[in-house]
Motif scaffolding. Structure first.
Motif, short mmCIF file in Angstrom:
data_model
loop_
_atom_site.label_atom_id
_atom_site.label_comp_id
_atom_site.label_asym_id
_atom_site.label_seq_id
_atom_site.Cartn_x
_atom_site.Cartn_y
_atom_site.Cartn_z
N LYS A 98 1.85 14.53 -3.17
CA LYS A 98 1.90 13.46 -4.17
C LYS A 98 0.93 13.78 -5.28
CE LYS A 98 3.37 9.47 -1.63
NZ LYS A 98 3.07 8.08 -1.30
N ARG A 123 6.05 14.08 9.57
CA ARG A 123 5.85 13.72 8.17
C ARG A 123 4.36 13.74 7.84
NH1 ARG A 123 10.52 14.12 8.57
NH2 ARG A 123 12.19 12.70 8.02
N VAL A 144 8.28 17.83 7.42
CA VAL A 144 8.39 17.67 5.97
C VAL A 144 7.00 17.39 5.42
CG1 VAL A 144 9.35 16.32 4.10
CG2 VAL A 144 10.72 16.80 6.09
N CYS A 188 9.97 21.68 2.95
CA CYS A 188 10.12 22.02 4.35
C CYS A 188 10.36 23.51 4.49
CB CYS A 188 11.22 21.19 5.01
SG CYS A 188 12.82 21.90 5.03
N HIS A 211 8.88 16.97 -1.80
CA HIS A 211 9.13 17.06 -0.36
C HIS A 211 9.48 18.50 -0.02
CE1 HIS A 211 9.81 12.67 -0.78
NE2 HIS A 211 9.17 12.68 0.34
N PRO A 235 11.68 20.81 11.42
CA PRO A 235 11.76 19.36 11.17
C PRO A 235 10.61 18.81 10.36
CG PRO A 235 11.42 19.86 13.51
CD PRO A 235 11.71 21.14 12.85
N LEU A 279 2.23 10.31 8.64
CA LEU A 279 2.96 9.05 8.61
C LEU A 279 3.61 8.77 9.95
CD1 LEU A 279 4.88 8.79 5.27
CD2 LEU A 279 2.86 7.59 5.98
N ARG A 280 4.29 9.74 10.46
CA ARG A 280 4.89 9.67 11.79
C ARG A 280 5.14 11.10 12.20
NH1 ARG A 280 10.48 11.05 12.04
NH2 ARG A 280 11.67 10.55 10.21
N THR A 339 4.78 16.30 2.29
CA THR A 339 4.94 15.58 1.03
C THR A 339 3.71 15.78 0.17
OG1 THR A 339 6.11 13.93 2.32
CG2 THR A 339 5.54 13.34 0.09
N VAL A 394 1.61 13.56 4.52
CA VAL A 394 1.49 13.27 3.10
C VAL A 394 0.13 13.75 2.61
CG1 VAL A 394 1.51 11.48 1.36
CG2 VAL A 394 2.95 11.26 3.35
N VAL A 443 6.39 13.20 -6.58
CA VAL A 443 6.40 13.47 -5.15
C VAL A 443 7.29 14.68 -4.85
CG1 VAL A 443 6.79 12.48 -2.90
CG2 VAL A 443 6.23 11.00 -4.79
#
Ligand code: SF4
Lengths: 359, 171, 159
Positions: free
Chosen positions: C90, C28, C86, C75, C73, C84, C24-25, C88, C30, C71
């Protein structure tokens, strides 16, 4: 010996809107089970029916003793979805407000801890100083005593007022002196030490396994703090340390918070020294583009994460706040096996805030 | 007690009540209640932050005669509803209220306790505590400032001062 | 370990059994996974990347697509603090028979989160030791039988 069952709360001096089901054998706690839900006001559901900006005061109410970090997590999420950069001045003001509310929350905790262990001077001092020093400064900046909705998507609501720097510096100077007195009268007090040292020990691996966060984690020897690990706002430009104690008992958890108050004051000082000029907010749009975002901040009680899903309209599709108090709930198992008289220090050392759990 | 006895006690009670409500005596009885209000310590939601502040050195509603809030229910005569009453809490609030001896007074603090406030469309709250308890004084605000709570205490004392003394059961 | 490596490794290891991992960025990732492969994937990420710390479990309701999504999350927490990153996970769940395996055997800390999701969404977590009322009041079942507040078809008064 037969065991006895009773519940502490919700009408109980100190426990607040919260109940603990306790099974006791003699003087030993066999089982302590938290029963939250007395203030479940369905913030997450209501948030889906209101616009993004209207939700700021709503989610702020879930933790009225530490409002800035909650709103900051939410605002950061929206900014990320909108793809806007917040001006540096706003970032610094945010840091100032977050640290002020951290001190505010820790003083509140300290006062109640004081009365829980039977130290009424600390109760009076904690509340008095919180009102006269910190709440008043926050009121000068943001215009309300506790619920100021000051941090909004795009920046902060107003610029800092004139003369606030001098006022805050003076306040913090005085507060430094008070912290020394707190140390002398409370944290070095042999009775307080006896009541909390070695009580409710949480080992390092157990802390990670249970997923506790914030000072509870740092009191068990884990240097976990989002401000350092995944910096947000202006924290990466400021110089501060993270207090860690490895004993894992109630005393070390208390000391973490005590040291944090001092460090927070120094962060506020630095932020005022380095405060850049410029805008304090940027314009945002009402419609937020489609997407999902997971933003994390370090609130006074620990890591607070905001999971926001947008479907491109003016209202969030789903807003989930993963709050530190909720994540500290497994910590109540620490009471198992300790004496009933140790329950108040353990309970307070977790700094549990029921509203944050229930939302 | 027999029916005759009951009727006698009833008559006696109303007689005493008449006497007590003669002005100087009524004034004396009310005055004795004024400055020893004992609040129950029941926090229902986030207004408790300001309730705490009101009790503490800076604002100190203690100087108006609100005693320390660590008493047992059986000694209390004031209940300050600090904010939202959820459905789960409502049961407990009713129970606590019924355990207090009369005369008892209720202050509803905060927009939530008055009408639901910010959470007006929530599925889990009582919209206004006056749906379950008789409220004497309302304190608006979200949260109300401690000064507002102090003012509410003064208003309540005014109400008590002017009120009629009621000694029959179930006031 | 950077994100691109993790994505490649997951793709190599699981291939078709998971959806394409998405970045995602920064920090992050997913991954969408069907519930049949959830436990395998969860074990794998825990053992390989040492993601030992579950931050939150949330549910999302998509009535048009006839599914819930659970979902997770995750770490990594070490002595020196959070990583940092994370991750995810789903998990889509059918809306008619909302059941999914509980991850409590892998992360103890999901216990309360899963219980909350069970209560507010009505998603059954198989293997969870204690699915009991948590936040709602005791008479919920009489007041709103078979309704779950965070589902989209539960309407508030002014909607
Ligand atoms: S009135 Fe405001 S501060 Fe008081 S309980 Fe309601 S939301 Fe909280």
């Amino acid at each position: 010996m037969s065991s006895m069952y009773f519940s502490v709360g919700p009408q109980h001096p100190g426990s607040g809107h919260f109940r603990m089901k306790i099974t006791l054998q003699g003087d030993i706690i066999l089982n302590a089970e938290p029963d939250p839900g007395f203030v479940h006001r369905s913030v997450e559901k209501i948030a889906e029916t209101r616009e993004y900006l209207q939700n700021v005061p709503l989610i702020e109410r879930q933790c009225l003793s530490d409002v800035s970090s909650v709103t900051l997590a939410y605002a950061m999420g929206i900014e990320e979805l909108l793809g806007i950069e917040v001006p540096p001045r706003a970032q610094y003001i945010r840091v100032i407000m977050c640290e002020l509310s951290r001190i505010m929350s820790h003083l509140y905790w300290l006062a109640i801890l004081g009365i829980f262990v039977g130290h009424s001077t600390m109760f009076m001092w904690g509340f008095g100083d919180r009102d006269i020093l910190i709440t008043e400064t926050a009121e000068k900046i943001a215009g309300a005593r506790v619920s100021y909705s000051y941090i909004i998507p795009g920046g902060v609501r107003y610029d800092l007022p004139d003369g606030i720097k001098e006022h805050t510096m003076k306040t913090l100077d005085y507060f430094q002196g008070r912290l020394k007195e707190y140390d002398a009268i409370f944290f070095s007090n042999p009775i307080f030490k006896r009541r909390t040292k070695g009580v409710g020990v949480l080992s390092r691996s157990e802390a990670i396994r249970l997923g506790v966060t914030g000072p509870t984690l740092r009191g068990s020897g884990v240097r976990g703090d989002i401000r350092k690990d995944a910096p947000y706002a202006a924290y990466d430009e400021l110089d501060f340390e993270i207090p860690v104690y490895s004993e894992g008992d109630s005393y070390s958890r208390s000391l973490v918070r005590f040291r944090e108050m001092k460090i927070s004051s120094s962060i506020i000082r630095q932020a005022f020294e380095n405060l850049p000029e410029g805008d304090f907010k940027v314009k945002t749009r009402k419609k937020v583009p489609e997407g999902e975002v997971f933003s994390r901040v370090e609130a006074a009680r620990g890591e607070l994460a905001c999971y926001l899903i947008s479907d491109g309209t003016r209202k969030p599709y789903r807003l989930k706040m993963s709050t530190p108090s909720f994540r500290n709930l497994p910590g109540f198992s620490l009471m198992k096996g300790s004496m009933l008289a140790d329950m108040p220090p353990i309970y307070m050392s977790l700094d549990y805030w029921p509203l944050e759990t229930d939302r | 007690m027999s029916a005759v006895g009951n009727a006698f006690v009833g008559r006696l009670r109303s007689l005493v009540e008449k006497i007590v409500n003669v002005n100087p005596i009524r004034y004396l009885v009310n005055w004795s209640k004024l400055y020893s209000l004992w609040p129950v310590h029941l926090t229902t939601a986030c207004c408790s932050v300001e309730f705490g502040a009101a009790n503490c050195p800076r604002f100190d509603i203690g100087r108006m005669g609100v005693a320390a809030f660590f008493g047992s229910l059986r000694q209390c005569d004031l209940i300050i509803i600090e904010g939202t009453v959820t459905k789960k809490m409502a049961k407990r609030v009713k129970k606590i209220y019924s355990q207090m001896p009369s005369p008892r007074y209720v202050i509803a603090m905060g927009a939530c306790a008055i009408s639901g406030g910010l959470f007006y469309n929530s599925y889990n709250i009582i919209k206004g505590v006056d749906k379950i308890l008789p409220v004497d004084v309302y304190v608006p605000g979200c949260p109300p400032r401690p000064e507002a709570l102090a003012h509410a205490v003064l208003l309540l004392q005014d109400k008590i001062r002017k009120g009629r003394v009621n000694i029959t059961k179930g006031e | 370990m950077n994100e691109a490596q993790i994505i490649d490794e997951l793709r190599d290891k699981f291939g078709e059994r998971i959806g394409t991992p998405e970045r995602l960025r920064q920090h992050r990732i997913v991954v969408t996974v069907e519930k049949e492969n959830l436990l395998d994937l969860a074990k794998f990420v825990k053992d390989t990347y040492d993601l030992n710390y579950a931050i939150s479990v949330s549910g999302i309701d998509y009535p048009e697509q006839n599914k819930f999504v659970v979902v997770y999350h995750l770490c990594k927490m070490s002595e020196e603090g959070h990583l940092p990153l994370v991750l995810t996970l789903k998990v889509p769940v059918n809306r008619q028979t909302p059941r999914t395996p509980s991850l409590i055997s892998i992360w103890q800390s999901v216990e309360w989160h899963e219980r909350e999701t069970w209560e507010l969404f009505g998603i059954e977590f198989e293997g969870h030791p204690k699915l009991e009322r948590l936040l709602l009041h005791e008479d919920w079942d009489e007041e709103f039988p078979n309704q779950f507040p965070l589902r989209k078809d539960f309407l508030l008064e002014d909607e």
